[in-house]
Write an enzyme that holds these catalytic residues in place. Structure first.
Site, PDB file in Angstrom:
ATOM      1  N   SER A  36     -11.573   7.189 -41.358  1.00 57.51           N
ATOM      2  CA  SER A  36     -11.564   7.635 -42.749  1.00 57.51           C
ATOM      3  C   SER A  36     -10.226   8.207 -43.198  1.00 57.51           C
ATOM      4  O   SER A  36      -9.906   8.196 -44.382  1.00 57.51           O
ATOM      5  CB  SER A  36     -12.660   8.683 -42.971  1.00 57.51           C
ATOM      6  OG  SER A  36     -12.570   9.715 -42.002  1.00 57.51           O
ATOM      7  N   HIS A 262     -10.683  15.921 -45.780  1.00 55.83           N
ATOM      8  CA  HIS A 262     -10.005  14.632 -45.649  1.00 55.83           C
ATOM      9  C   HIS A 262      -8.778  14.626 -46.551  1.00 55.83           C
ATOM     10  O   HIS A 262      -8.709  15.401 -47.512  1.00 55.83           O
ATOM     11  CB  HIS A 262     -10.929  13.477 -46.028  1.00 55.83           C
ATOM     12  CG  HIS A 262     -11.824  13.048 -44.907  1.00 55.83           C
ATOM     13  ND1 HIS A 262     -12.857  13.827 -44.470  1.00 55.83           N
ATOM     14  CD2 HIS A 262     -11.818  11.930 -44.129  1.00 55.83           C
ATOM     15  CE1 HIS A 262     -13.476  13.201 -43.467  1.00 55.83           C
ATOM     16  NE2 HIS A 262     -12.857  12.054 -43.237  1.00 55.83           N
TER      17      HIS A 262
END
Length: 282
Positions: A36, A262
């Site tokens: 990711s 993230h």
């Protein structure tokens, strides 16, 4: 004269050996692998050509690199991927990531290893739960889990990284291959409870887990003969506790990315910049 000719021949041969091979009649053939952090999961706009489960963005660092260099990109990055997904399909209908790498591939990039054994994400989740239980005081996560996360990285993640990096090298023996480390998630001390729900005493503990992971990635890269792109030093001061426009990683609360902890678009752009700086063909 003969000696001069011999010297020139040696010089020419040396230049051929050190010069990067030129792309034969077209753009650089570039394959992006990884998880990711490579896919930029949660960053807009989404890549509508990707499997929906992969949560891939067209603002991920492979797309940024391709746009900046004109490289011909094959992007198989996928949120949630671990090293096992290089060798077997991550989801039904999604091919093993290594299938995208061929003998004529010229550049490969990736960020991988953080999902192996669930250690990286588990450490963040468990430390968040532990931090919430003490309202951000003490070091409840370290007290409960000790060296278990780091032990798993050393004994399980590291050999898996070596295996898959060697497999990538075997499939593309003439390619430039780079694996990026993970950017800093937390500051050196203090933290920002509850934006990042980690107890003050667990901030250095979690940074230690991340340092162990990045060290495993760097050591595996060296063993496999690929380039390690260090993101730790360059990302200091851009952790999830910093304000919008400064941080490269989004926090758990009050962030702009639905996929928390993230990289945001700025973080992906900075990862692209570091990768391009490390790779001669780009």
């Amino acid at each position: 004269m003969r000696r001069l000719a011999a010297c020139l021949s040696v010089l020419f041969a040396a230049l051929v050996l050190i010069a990067p091979p030129a792309a034969a009649g077209g753009p650089v053939r570039y394959v992006a692998l990884g998880d990711s952090y490579s896919a930029a999961s949660g960053v807009l706009p989404p890549d509508l050509t990707a499997p929906p489960q992969c949560l891939r963005s067209t603002a991920n660092y492979p797309h940024v690199i391709a746009a900046a260099t004109g490289a011909q990109l094959t992007d198989v990055t996928c949120g949630g991927a671990d090293t096992g997904d290089y060798l077997t399909g991550q989801y039904p209908g999604v091919a093993p990531q290594l299938d995208a790498v061929t003998a004529d591939t010229q550049v490969v990039t990736m960020t991988i290893g953080g999902n192996d054994s669930g250690v990286f994400i588990d450490s963040i989740i468990r430390c968040g739960i532990a931090g919430a239980s003490t309202l951000g005081t003490g070091s409840p996560c370290k007290d409960q889990y000790g060296s278990s996360f780091q032990d798993t990285i050393t004994t399980t993640t590291y050999p898996a990284l070596v295996q898959v990096l060697k497999a990538v090298r075997a499939k593309a023996p003439r390619a430039e291959i780079a694996i990026l480390g993970y950017p800093s998630i937390l500051p050196a001390s203090g933290g920002c409870f509850a934006q990042m729900p980690v107890a003050t005493g667990d901030v250095p503990y979690l940074r230690g887990v991340q340092a162990t992971l990045n060290d495993a990635i760097e050591r595996a890269a060296k063993v496999a003969g690929v380039t390690y792109v260090d993101m730790t030093r360059v990302s200091e001061g851009h952790d999830a506790c910093q304000p919008i426009g400064v941080r490269w990683i989004e926090p758990v609360l009050l962030g702009t990315n639905p996929v928390v902890v993230h990289p945001n678009a700025l973080g992906e752009a900075q990862m692209a910049a570091q990768a391009m700086q490390a790779l001669r063909r780009l």
